[in-house]
Design an enzyme around this catalytic site. Structure first.
Site, mmCIF file in Angstrom:
data_model
loop_
_atom_site.group_PDB
_atom_site.id
_atom_site.type_symbol
_atom_site.label_atom_id
_atom_site.label_comp_id
_atom_site.label_asym_id
_atom_site.label_seq_id
_atom_site.Cartn_x
_atom_site.Cartn_y
_atom_site.Cartn_z
ATOM 1 N N LYS A 109 53.464 51.904 -22.668
ATOM 2 C CA LYS A 109 52.357 50.926 -22.633
ATOM 3 C C LYS A 109 51.221 51.402 -23.544
ATOM 4 O O LYS A 109 51.476 51.856 -24.644
ATOM 5 C CB LYS A 109 51.926 50.676 -21.185
ATOM 6 N N ASP A 148 55.561 53.063 -9.865
ATOM 7 C CA ASP A 148 55.109 51.825 -9.194
ATOM 8 C C ASP A 148 56.274 51.001 -8.637
ATOM 9 O O ASP A 148 56.151 50.341 -7.604
ATOM 10 C CB ASP A 148 54.211 50.966 -10.100
HETATM 11 C C1 GLC Z 1 56.569 51.134 -18.054
HETATM 12 C C2 GLC Z 1 56.718 52.521 -17.460
HETATM 13 C C3 GLC Z 1 57.377 52.462 -16.099
HETATM 14 C C4 GLC Z 1 56.624 51.488 -15.199
HETATM 15 C C5 GLC Z 1 56.522 50.127 -15.874
HETATM 16 C C6 GLC Z 1 55.731 49.122 -15.039
HETATM 17 O O1 GLC Z 1 57.836 50.629 -18.317
HETATM 18 O O2 GLC Z 1 57.476 53.342 -18.338
HETATM 19 O O3 GLC Z 1 57.397 53.737 -15.495
HETATM 20 O O4 GLC Z 1 57.280 51.378 -13.972
HETATM 21 O O5 GLC Z 1 55.886 50.258 -17.132
HETATM 22 O O6 GLC Z 1 54.431 49.552 -14.803
#
Ligand code: GLC
Length: 426
Positions: A109, A148
């Site tokens: 991200k 998460d």
């Molecule tokens: C990105 C992260 C992952 C997380 C997802 C949603 O893909 O790498 O760990 O769960 O975003 O936040």
């Protein structure tokens, strides 16, 4: 795919107050959660924005910033002189070695702090907390770290015993699911009950080995090429909230350049990368043929100070927007179906969270429609259940679970009383 070391799912036995820290987007949150025998409740939640320079600065500055806010929060709640357990939701790929030991594999991200990849994130947080904790200040004990998706699954499992998949579609996109221990070749511990473990798929990275190339467009490729993590998170770049508006912007630019839209005139605002938001896309998707694309026209006027669009332009813009969001929904459904096929269970509930899935008017519906099609010739029933604030609750629940597992249990054998301590992960 990463082991999470979360094996027990909650059973409402958890009690007491716990802190949760949720870091994954441009904001982070500190929560105080209370569990009683009958319910769980967020007593307080504080949200802080993470400034840009911290997201791209040194890891130490980031963790110091967070630790300071955690301590202030604890002091405000008069948690002085007590030991309080904290569950940490850290929404990035982690290589876990235990419930509270995890090295960061890579940033995803909009984060790219130095000195964190390859290091134990729990240690970094603990060290920062230690720097901020003074005499008589609460002793914040980081007892668990989760993704998460895991939090979402755990909090979904509290409501629905068939819940075995966790799904996030927000800024990023990811899932987790419950796997049988016997299928895990490298399980480093014993095979005692519960013979299962939650796996964080990190499916956002799917496609890095080119398996998605046959459906990637020139816009997928150019977005990836110019991103901060080129070649990485290929599937995520086709389905998540951070990237869909940027794909949309790129397609619009191409069509303007080819003279198909707006008489070939590029609105200046469109030249700025990542300038469109998912809320504009949601609004456009709410249009129907019957309302003469009123929403689309409103969004165009809101986004661009000067833009002469015709009715046909509005229709084309609507169509592009719709193709991008619908493609995302179908790809997400495909991912869920791949997991569902693997899970040996007829009724499968998928706990979901994330701004795109929760706020977009149709994505969830399209995912469900596609899943119904996939499962129509099988006996599987897949249900999407909302798990609001799973990433907040989830971390607190795991912290509580961890304490539950560590609490001595009394067993009676042959008339004698034994104290048994079973640890979650070792
Ligand atoms: C990105 C992260 C992952 C997380 C997802 C949603 O893909 O790498 O760990 O769960 O975003 O936040």
């Amino acid at each position: 795919m990463f082991l999470t070391y979360v094996r027990s799912l909650p059973n409402n036995e958890e009690q007491g107050q716990y802190l949760a820290l949720d870091l994954g987007g441009t904001n982070f949150r500190v929560l105080l959660v209370e569990f009683t025998s009958s319910k769980q409740k967020i007593l307080d939640c504080e949200r802080h924005e993470i400034p840009n320079d911290l997201r791209f600065g040194s890891g130490q500055s980031l963790f110091d910033f967070i630790a300071e806010r955690v301590i202030q929060f604890a002091i405000r709640h008069q948690l002085v002189g007590v030991r309080i357990a904290l569950g940490f939701t850290f929404s990035f790929p982690l290589h876990q070695h235990g419930l509270a030991e995890a090295t960061l594999v890579r940033w995803t991200k909009s984060f790219n702090c130095s000195g964190v990849v390859g290091f134990d994130v729990v240690r970094l947080l603990k060290a920062a907390l230690k720097r901020k904790m003074h005499k008589s200040i609460p002793y914040v004990d980081v007892v668990a770290i989760i993704n998460d998706t895991t939090g979402t699954l755990i909090s979904g499992a509290l409501m629905d015993k068939n819940c075995v998949i966790g799904l996030i579609v927000g800024t990023g996109c990811n899932s987790c699911y419950v796997e049988k221990l016997e299928n895990i070749e490298k399980w480093p511990f014993n095979y005692s009950e519960p013979r299962q473990v939650v796996i964080n798929t990190e499916w956002g990275a799917f496609g890095e080995n080119n398996v998605l190339d046959f459906i990637r467009t020139i816009w997928d490729r150019s977005l990836d090429y110019e991103s901060v993590n080129a070649g990485k998170q290929i599937y995520e770049k086709m389905v998540s909230g951070m990237y869909l508006p940027e794909l949309f912007r790129r397609v619009l630019l191409t069509l303007i350049e080819r003279g198909v839209l707006f008489n070939g005139h590029v609105p200046l605002e469109l030249l700025r990368p990542y300038s469109i938001t998912t809320s504009s896309m949601s609004k456009i998707d709410m249009d129907t043929k019957l309302n003469s694309f009123r929403n689309t026209k409103t969004v165009l006027s809101e986004l661009f100070v000067r833009c002469d669009y015709s009715d046909v332009d509005a229709k084309i813009v609507f169509m592009i927007n719709n193709r991008i969001t619908q493609r995302a929904a179908y790809l997400i459904a495909t991912g869920i179906w791949a997991l569902a096929k693997r899970i040996d269970q007829t009724d499968i509930s998928v706990a979901y969270d994330g701004s795109l899935l929760c706020l977009h008017p149709y994505i969830k519906l399209w995912v469900e429609e596609k899943l119904n099609k996939f499962s129509s010739s099988t006996n599987k029933k897949i249900r999407l259940i909302p798990s609001h604030d799973g990433s907040g609750y989830g971390a607190a629940i795991v912290a509580a679970l961890c304490y539950r597992e560590k609490r001595p249990k009394i067993v009676k054998r042959n008339g004698k009383v034994y104290e048994v301590t079973s640890f979650l992960n070792k």
